[in-house]
Design an enzyme around this catalytic site. Structure first.
Site, mmCIF file in Angstrom:
data_model
loop_
_atom_site.group_PDB
_atom_site.id
_atom_site.type_symbol
_atom_site.label_atom_id
_atom_site.label_comp_id
_atom_site.label_asym_id
_atom_site.label_seq_id
_atom_site.Cartn_x
_atom_site.Cartn_y
_atom_site.Cartn_z
ATOM 1 N N LEU A 97 0.888 -1.353 -0.065
ATOM 2 C CA LEU A 97 -0.004 -0.100 -0.051
ATOM 3 C C LEU A 97 0.888 1.259 -0.036
ATOM 4 O O LEU A 97 0.525 2.309 -0.572
ATOM 5 C CB LEU A 97 -0.921 0.157 1.276
ATOM 6 C CG LEU A 97 -2.009 -0.891 1.218
ATOM 7 C CD1 LEU A 97 -2.962 -0.719 2.555
ATOM 8 C CD2 LEU A 97 -2.907 -0.864 0.026
ATOM 9 N N SER A 98 1.889 1.243 0.668
ATOM 10 C CA SER A 98 2.809 2.130 0.610
ATOM 11 C C SER A 98 4.214 1.975 1.123
ATOM 12 O O SER A 98 4.479 1.079 1.562
ATOM 13 C CB SER A 98 2.526 3.221 1.969
ATOM 14 O OG SER A 98 2.952 4.562 1.903
ATOM 15 N N SER A 99 5.028 2.975 0.578
ATOM 16 C CA SER A 99 6.397 2.554 0.847
ATOM 17 C C SER A 99 7.376 3.944 0.674
ATOM 18 O O SER A 99 6.935 4.855 0.508
ATOM 19 C CB SER A 99 7.155 1.708 -0.592
ATOM 20 O OG SER A 99 6.975 2.679 -1.555
#
Length: 327
Positions: A97-99
């Site tokens: 979802l996010s990095s």
């Protein structure tokens, strides 16, 4: 070893690892056109923005975190936080979802953004907050920076990370494809997620002459905004792979499968880039024939034009024979 001594040792390790990362980015030439960014990366502690992250292991992912009771795990966490590598920071059912992006890629993108003193900057994709902190440090005024993300848990965490690092830019929870009109106008927009096309809302929130830097296909397009309905620019030479934007503009289409195309082309980043960019206008075999005929063109030969409701990609010229609709 006392907790205080351990904290001191970790702080020393973090400072040493951060200095090594800065030297590595320096050697890569990522900020050669604007070396002032070196000071921002040297000053902003990345580990404050990744209190935990995930690394791939056999059978799934393993979490590394700074509060681990094991000292060796904490040291691994610090070293990983300052590696020149992207870090997976949020997973849901195995989906990323996010990095936190690779620091040298961030440095290159920030350099290509070409910020000037006093510029108002919008970041689409708050992530950990690290990029917003670098921008706020460089501009010297937190209020000049706005960052937006769809997920409340992401924006809440970004605010915490930013506060821990001593920065307070405006963090907004919302759909990045719609921009942040209440904070407009902007002089620069930088995007850290990929979209199928450039939302007109961004142009409408920009001053004339503004610069938009966004992932598109598997590249990075740098657009100059003429007015609320017009922008144009070319791709940078580097490949870039980002998670898709979540929200109204999200597209579920996967990568194009180039059936019937020679293996050497299928394995070429430049062919795959053309394939993705022209997916609305060319079949894989047509894209391959064009790619060969035009001498396997590099990314810099491609561009994008936005003109009202029309948006198209092109090779060499926006009025040339090779154009493909993006929406």
């Amino acid at each position: 070893m006392s907790a205080h001594a351990l904290d001191r040792d970790l702080a020393e390790l973090a400072a040493s690892a951060r200095a090594a990362l800065v030297r590595e980015i320096d050697a890569s030439g990522a900020w050669a056109a604007d070396p002032v960014w070196r000071e921002a990366f040297a000053a902003v502690p990345r580990h404050l923005f990744v209190p935990y992250y995930y690394v791939g292991v056999v059978g799934g992912h393993e979490r590394r975190w700074g509060e681990s009771p094991d000292s060796r795990t904490r040291e691994e966490w610090i070293r990983g936080a300052y590696a020149d590598a992207p870090l997976a920071t949020r997973l849901r059912d195995g989906e990323l979802l996010s990095s936190s992006s690779q620091p040298s890629l961030m440095a290159m993108m920030l350099t290509e953004l070409r910020v000037r003193p006093g510029d108002r900057v919008l970041e689409i994709g708050a992530g950990t907050g690290y990029n917003a902190a670098l921008l706020a440090h460089r501009l010297g005024d937190d209020d000049l920076v706005t960052t937006v993300d769809l997920e409340p848990e992401i924006t809440e965490a970004a605010r915490r990370h930013l506060a821990a690092a001593g920065h307070h830019p405006v963090v907004v929870t919302g759909d990045g494809a719609r921009g942040v009109p209440e904070r407009a106008p902007f002089d620069r927009i930088i995007v850290t997620c990929t979209l199928p096309s450039v939302p007109l809302a961004w142009l409408a929130q920009c001053r004339p002459g503004a610069r938009i830097l966004t992932p598109l296909a598997t590249g990075l397009i740098a657009l100059t905004v003429r007015d609320a309905g017009h922008a144009e620019g070319r791709f940078l030479p580097t490949p870039a792979y980002f998670v898709p934007l979540r929200g109204a503009e999200r597209h579920e289409t996967g990568p194009v499968e180039p059936a019937g195309v020679p293996r050497a082309a299928r394995e070429s980043e430049l062919y795959r880039f053309l394939l993705e960019l022209s997916r609305a206008g060319l079949e894989p075999q047509e894209a391959y024939a064009l790619w060969e005929r035009e001498g396997r063109p590099s990314r810099e030969r491609y561009g994008v034009t936005v003109a009202g409701e029309r948006e198209w990609a092109w090779l060499d010229s926006p009025e040339g024979p090779y154009v493909w609709p993006l929406r």
